[in-house]
Write a protein that holds these residues in place. Structure first.
Motif, PDB file in Angstrom:
ATOM      1  N   THR A 237      -8.250  -1.143   1.019  1.00 25.09           N
ATOM      2  CA  THR A 237      -7.938  -2.564   1.084  1.00 25.09           C
ATOM      3  C   THR A 237      -8.032  -3.167  -0.310  1.00 25.09           C
ATOM      4  OG1 THR A 237      -8.834  -2.721   3.322  1.00 25.09           O
ATOM      5  CG2 THR A 237      -8.527  -4.778   2.106  1.00 25.09           C
TER       6      THR A 237
ATOM      7  N   SER B 125      -8.071  -6.562  -2.665  1.00 23.68           N
ATOM      8  CA  SER B 125      -8.394  -7.973  -2.554  1.00 23.68           C
ATOM      9  C   SER B 125      -8.668  -8.526  -3.941  1.00 23.68           C
ATOM     10  CB  SER B 125      -9.596  -8.188  -1.633  1.00 23.68           C
ATOM     11  OG  SER B 125     -10.747  -7.560  -2.168  1.00 23.68           O
TER      12      SER B 125
ATOM     13  N   TYR C 296       0.843  -1.195   0.000  1.00 21.18           N
ATOM     14  CA  TYR C 296       0.000   0.000   0.000  1.00 21.18           C
ATOM     15  C   TYR C 296       0.876   1.241   0.000  1.00 21.18           C
ATOM     16  CZ  TYR C 296      -3.951  -2.945   1.351  1.00 21.18           C
ATOM     17  OH  TYR C 296      -4.931  -3.907   1.379  1.00 21.18           O
TER      18      TYR C 296
END
Length: 125
Positions: free
Chosen positions: A68, A70, A59
């Motif tokens: 986030t 994913s 990040y």
């Protein structure tokens, strides 16, 4: 290889958005895929990326703790959940995939990625 982003839009400060990137034709035993963004007058910058199977996730400091990344390998979709959005997050967001796995200290370099989506606009006000 095709990457198609969606999910951008206009959101208030402090709000949330989830970006999606559907990938097709990207079959690498070892790979790296991620998100970049480009604000008007600024260079494109890495936001988040992940190696195969999520064994390594990166990040940018500006988004750590709020965003986030994913991946769903069943439907070949990469996601970016963005929470607590700020005006400085306003940008076009791009999904990107690498031909080769970049080193850990170059995951955020534009030149490491070969395939790009068309981008989706995120505006925070």
């Amino acid at each position: 290889v095709q990457l198609v982003e969606s999910g951008g839009g206009l959101v208030e400060v402090g709000g949330s958005l989830r970006l999606s990137c559907v990938t097709s034709g990207y079959h690498r035993k070892r790979n790296c895929i991620g998100w970049f963004r480009e604000a008007p007058g600024k260079e494109r910058e890495g936001v988040a990326a992940m190696y195969t199977g999520g064994r390594k996730i990166f990040y940018a400091e500006a988004v750590r703790g709020r965003f986030t990344i994913s991946r769903n390998n069943v439907n070949n979709t990469l996601y970016l959940q963005m929470n607590n959005l700020k005006p400085e997050d306003t940008a076009s967001y791009y999904c990107a995939a690498a031909s080769f796995v970049p080193y850990a200290d170059t995951w955020n370099k534009v030149g490491e990625y070969t395939f790009w989506g068309q981008g989706t606009q995120v505006t925070v006000s």
